[in-house]
Write an enzyme that holds these catalytic residues in place. Structure first.
Site, PDB file in Angstrom:
ATOM      1  N   ASP A   1       2.147  -3.386  -9.579  1.00 44.39           N
ATOM      2  CA  ASP A   1       1.986  -4.764 -10.075  1.00 44.39           C
ATOM      3  C   ASP A   1       2.449  -4.517 -11.646  1.00 44.39           C
ATOM      4  OD1 ASP A   1       0.681  -5.061  -7.809  1.00 44.39           O
ATOM      5  OD2 ASP A   1      -1.481  -5.432  -8.481  1.00 44.39           O
TER       6      ASP A   1
ATOM      7  N   HIS B   1       0.909  -1.338   0.003  1.00 41.22           N
ATOM      8  CA  HIS B   1      -0.098   0.059   0.013  1.00 41.22           C
ATOM      9  C   HIS B   1       0.942   1.268   0.076  1.00 41.22           C
ATOM     10  CE1 HIS B   1      -4.206  -1.698   0.371  1.00 41.22           C
ATOM     11  NE2 HIS B   1      -3.459  -2.720   0.714  1.00 41.22           N
TER      12      HIS B   1
ATOM     13  N   SER C   1     -11.139 -13.200 -26.329  1.00 45.52           N
ATOM     14  CA  SER C   1     -11.666 -14.263 -26.055  1.00 45.52           C
ATOM     15  C   SER C   1     -10.449 -15.023 -25.064  1.00 45.52           C
ATOM     16  CB  SER C   1     -11.792 -15.431 -27.092  1.00 45.52           C
ATOM     17  OG  SER C   1     -12.374 -16.551 -26.640  1.00 45.52           O
TER      18      SER C   1
ATOM     19  N   LEU D   1      -1.930 -12.120  -6.675  1.00 50.96           N
ATOM     20  CA  LEU D   1      -0.495 -12.387  -7.539  1.00 50.96           C
ATOM     21  C   LEU D   1      -0.862 -11.797  -8.695  1.00 50.96           C
ATOM     22  CD1 LEU D   1       0.128 -16.144  -6.738  1.00 50.96           C
ATOM     23  CD2 LEU D   1       0.844 -13.997  -5.398  1.00 50.96           C
ATOM     24  N   SER D   2      -1.787 -10.805  -8.746  1.00 52.88           N
ATOM     25  CA  SER D   2      -1.819  -9.695 -10.073  1.00 52.88           C
ATOM     26  C   SER D   2      -2.227 -10.483 -11.217  1.00 52.88           C
ATOM     27  CB  SER D   2      -0.529  -8.830 -10.062  1.00 52.88           C
ATOM     28  OG  SER D   2      -0.320  -8.223  -9.014  1.00 52.88           O
TER      29      SER D   2
HETATM   30  C1  GLA Z   1      -2.801  -4.396  -5.248  1.00 55.56           C
HETATM   31  C2  GLA Z   1      -2.813  -3.131  -5.971  1.00 55.56           C
HETATM   32  C3  GLA Z   1      -1.159  -2.549  -5.971  1.00 55.56           C
HETATM   33  C4  GLA Z   1      -0.629  -2.400  -4.522  1.00 55.56           C
HETATM   34  C5  GLA Z   1      -1.054  -3.449  -3.554  1.00 55.56           C
HETATM   35  C6  GLA Z   1      -0.788  -3.129  -2.224  1.00 55.56           C
HETATM   36  O1  GLA Z   1      -1.951  -5.301  -5.446  1.00 55.56           O
HETATM   37  O2  GLA Z   1      -2.872  -3.447  -7.498  1.00 55.56           O
HETATM   38  O3  GLA Z   1      -1.366  -1.188  -6.881  1.00 55.56           O
HETATM   39  O4  GLA Z   1      -1.311  -1.219  -3.851  1.00 55.56           O
HETATM   40  O5  GLA Z   1      -2.366  -3.796  -3.805  1.00 55.56           O
HETATM   41  O6  GLA Z   1       0.404  -2.908  -2.076  1.00 55.56           O
END
Ligand code: GLA
Length: 388
Positions: free
Chosen positions: A168, A28, A60, A121-122
């Site tokens: 991320d 954060h 798709s 994990l993005s």
């Molecule tokens: C998510 C958000 C990031 C970051 C984290 C916390 O992954 O996409 O931008 O703020 O939370 O560190």
């Protein structure tokens, strides 16, 4: 990508991929102009693209079997929804950044991914970045990776509606094998920091609690609002401007809860800087206490942990992990633990037993390695995936 030909009836012109990420430390802090130290992981999203001769874009995914079709002339972020918003949002964000797409022809896009969804994990950044790197190459836009990160963040903020920072996307685009990406979210300077996990016999264990988090509707936006409110109350443009020396003044000026939010950000920035320095000076075995302190700060001051994440962290440490912490936005998702060789099975069993004993959902436990960022794949094929 065999699946592309099956789906669209012709061969793609190329396949690009982008990874998910683990944040080693710095949570954060990105939207507060602070420091983060994530790394790209060996879980990726692949994006196969074919050229069209009209203005239509079709998207798709092997995971949903749904095809979304739009025109390049009518891209409206308010009309985008669902998973395809991550893809189409990137194309919209290019236009919002002033890239002229009026002479471009359309695309057919097929995605596949083995980044776990909702684990922190993005997976969303992996889709955005795979799309962005593909289009950047295909349309010869030659945008630097950091510009692509900003464009992907814009897509996520505006088209998806999640008020996230830029960590991320930066990790997914700039990651390198065996390295963390130290990013200063004020200057946007980046530095690759050697992690040396493999050299030191350390495995990064991910413990996905399956507790669900929802950034767009959950506490993430609340935390961001608290930080912005605190910065305004303290007369700074972002919390990055504060150091530990400002905490006494902050404590006097703010209510207890807002003060603790600020304390997390200020101390977390410090911990990221110390972690990067410790990795360079002494290697990954020296960062355990910093990771644990980060988790405690997120648990007690920022209040974004959940009991399952605390249990995962505590059990991993008790089982011999060097350090452990929740990773990502919080309110669920995954914890990571740095596990010395020989302890992996013991810790895995201990975590599973602890979750069973508390009646929690069985977590999924796996290891990740710091991996290369977004790239064009040489082959036109990828492992076929229908679920993960
Ligand atoms: C998510 C958000 C990031 C970051 C984290 C916390 O992954 O996409 O931008 O703020 O939370 O560190």
């Amino acid at each position: 990508m065999q699946a592309f030909a099956t789906h669209y009836g012709y061969e793609p012109v190329g396949v690009w991929s982008a990874p998910g990420r683990v944040n080693l430390i710095g949570e954060h802090t990105d939207y507060n102009g602070g420091l983060v130290l994530p790394f790209a992981i060996d879980r990726r999203t692949w994006c196969a693209v074919g050229d069209r001769d009209d203005r239509v874009v079709r998207v798709s995914s092997t995971l949903t079997h749904e095809t979304v079709q739009v025109s390049l002339d009518g891209l409206d972020p308010d009309q985008l929804s669902g998973w395809s918003a991550y893809v189409l949002g990137v194309i919209w964000a290019l236009t919002a950044e002033g890239i002229d797409l009026t002479s471009r022809s359309g695309l057919d896009i097929l995605l596949t991914s083995d980044v776990p969804l909702g684990a922190g994990l993005s997976s969303s950044a992996a889709i955005e970045c795979a799309t962005a790197i593909a289009i950047n190459d295909l349309w010869h836009l030659d945008l630097p990776l950091q510009d692509l990160a900003r464009i992907c963040q814009r897509a996520e903020n505006r088209a998806v509606g999640a008020p996230t920072g830029i960590m991320d996307q930066t990790a997914s685009l700039l990651g390198k094998a065996d390295h963390g990406v130290l990013l200063d979210c004020e200057s946007f300077a980046t530095e690759l920091v050697p992690l040396r996990f493999a050299d030191e016999g350390i495995t990064v264990m991910v413990i996905d609690t399956h507790v669900s988090h929802a950034h767009a509707t959950g506490g993430y936006a609340d935390r961001r609002a608290s930080c912005e409110k605190a910065a305004a109350a303290l007369g700074v443009t972002s919390l990055r401007a504060l150091t530990r020396a400002d905490l006494e003044r902050a404590e006097q000026a703010l209510d207890d809860e807002t003060f603790r939010r600020v304390r997390h950000i200020v101390t977390e920035n410090d911990r990221v800087a110390h972690t990067a320095a410790a990795l360079l000076d002494s290697g990954p075995r020296s960062i355990g206490a910093l990771l644990v302190a980060s988790h405690v700060s997120m648990r007690d001051d920022f209040e974004i942990s959940v009991p399952e994440l605390d249990l995962a962290v505590d059990t991993a440490i008790a089982g011999g992990a060097i350090g452990a912490r929740m990773t990502g936005g919080g309110f669920g998702g995954a914890a990571i633990a740095l596990v010395p060789a020989g302890h992996y099975d013991i810790i895995e069993r201990a975590v599973l037993a602890a979750f069973a004993a508390t009646g929690s959902t069985t977590p999924t436990i796996f290891s990740v390695t710091p991996s290369p960022g977004a790239r064009r794949e040489r082959a036109l094929t990828v492992p076929s995936m229908t679920e993960h």
